[in-house]
Design a protein around this motif. Sequence first.
Motif, PDB file in Angstrom:
ATOM      1  N   ASN A   1     -10.586  -1.479  -0.331  1.00 48.55           N
ATOM      2  CA  ASN A   1      -9.589  -1.499  -1.377  1.00 48.55           C
ATOM      3  C   ASN A   1      -8.218  -1.379  -0.711  1.00 48.55           C
TER       4      ASN A   1
ATOM      5  N   ASP B   1     -15.976   5.581  -6.432  1.00 49.65           N
ATOM      6  CA  ASP B   1     -14.782   5.365  -5.636  1.00 49.65           C
ATOM      7  C   ASP B   1     -15.022   5.867  -4.213  1.00 49.65           C
TER       8      ASP B   1
ATOM      9  N   TYR C   1       2.742   1.791  -3.314  1.00 47.33           N
ATOM     10  CA  TYR C   1       1.845   2.318  -4.335  1.00 47.33           C
ATOM     11  C   TYR C   1       1.549   3.801  -4.073  1.00 47.33           C
TER      12      TYR C   1
ATOM     13  N   THR D   1       0.825  -1.209   0.000  1.00 46.77           N
ATOM     14  CA  THR D   1       0.000   0.000   0.000  1.00 46.77           C
ATOM     15  C   THR D   1       0.861   1.262   0.000  1.00 46.77           C
TER      16      THR D   1
ATOM     17  N   TYR E   1      -7.401   7.259  -8.165  1.00 48.49           N
ATOM     18  CA  TYR E   1      -6.234   6.828  -7.404  1.00 48.49           C
ATOM     19  C   TYR E   1      -5.843   5.388  -7.714  1.00 48.49           C
ATOM     20  N   SER E   2      -6.828   4.522  -7.825  1.00 45.82           N
ATOM     21  CA  SER E   2      -6.513   3.104  -8.028  1.00 45.82           C
ATOM     22  C   SER E   2      -6.576   2.689  -9.491  1.00 45.82           C
TER      23      SER E   2
ATOM     24  N   LEU F   1      -5.420  -0.800  -1.808  1.00 46.16           N
ATOM     25  CA  LEU F   1      -4.565   0.275  -2.319  1.00 46.16           C
ATOM     26  C   LEU F   1      -4.818   1.597  -1.611  1.00 46.16           C
ATOM     27  N   THR F   2      -6.015   1.779  -1.099  1.00 47.95           N
ATOM     28  CA  THR F   2      -6.366   3.094  -0.551  1.00 47.95           C
ATOM     29  C   THR F   2      -6.450   3.089   0.973  1.00 47.95           C
TER      30      THR F   2
ATOM     31  N   LEU G   1      -5.533  -0.686 -11.159  1.00 43.48           N
ATOM     32  CA  LEU G   1      -6.372  -1.887 -11.241  1.00 43.48           C
ATOM     33  C   LEU G   1      -7.016  -2.011 -12.616  1.00 43.48           C
TER      34      LEU G   1
END
Lengths: 180, 193
Positions: free
Chosen positions: A110, A153, A23, A20, A127-128, A112-113, A131
Amino acid sequence: MSRQGNRAGDPRKVNGELFTLTYGALVAQLIKDYENDEQVNKQLDKMGYNMGVRLIEDFLARANTGRCNDFRETADVIAKVAFKMYLGLTPVVSNWSTTGDEFSLLLESNPLTEFVELPPGHANLNYSNLLCGALRGALEMVQMDVDVRFVQDILKGDNITEIRLKFIKRLEDAVPVGED
Amino acid sequence: MADEAVFEFLHTEMVSYIHREVFKDEKDQCISKLEALGFRVGQSLIERFTKECSRFKDELDTMKFLCKDFWGLVYKKQIDNLRTNHQGVYVLQDNKFKFLVQMSTGKQYMESAPKYLAFPCGMIRGALSNLGVNCIVTAEVSAMPALRKADGDVPHIILFKPQMILPGMLLTDCRENIFCSPTHCFDVKAFWQ
């Protein structure tokens, strides 16, 4: 010493925080490098695409799922096998179009966030978006041209994160130039 | 928990992005940029990893934490060998470094290895910086991990030197200095003899 013991766990998994944060650092760098969010989205998509192209090989080698007969089956494999394997979560497949060529992946969380808050002034940033690129790249390698985009989102205040996938066409194997 | 493959590909993409988007006269900065990204990640990670730890006794204790716990959490293995001259220089040796094991052997690839070590170096520096050790981290690859023979000779060494940061010296100065030439290597063998 109350050091944490070896939390190694599954050797094929990396620490979620590491992923995370890495990224996040990358997205922050992109925002620094580009003036507008559209370009950042584009770059993230491109990187995701490159990752997807490679990930599909890894996926086919490890998942042992066999051939999908229709797009519905593909959707199930993406949600239940691929997402589970790579991100450790299972999105819900829903909102099928009547023609059966379009569906949504609904993500309640998620990875990633996880530590992310969008600062004001980045309304257009997906942001993601990595994907989307990864899904597009992976599906392209199994002869499917698919349009992937974010519809909702959580980062932008929606209740759920929704990724929309639209099947465009089946790609035929192209013969390399100069060969018959 | 993300899969290993995803993280490795993400790192590869990050390296290639930084090198792709750079203007010709800024080539030297690629490594610095990657190192800076790693720094940021290392800083945040160590805060989370040491949340429930007791205070470290000394520098060596900090290093041991780095080699065992930090390495374990990040790379799923421990550092294979830790050496020090007891004057602030530590050598961490990883015989099977994750970002390099997939690479082919040969001179061509050996030359591009620094690209893939800048981020990890930054991570070490970031982690140590948040533990109160201001240092300079450099990496050296003596051979690609795949070259390793059965007798287990020394394939990959990360050498780093904690160095005091003097008042008035900017941290960024320090960072630029390290990677002014990415191919620069210390001669480890000479150093330890």
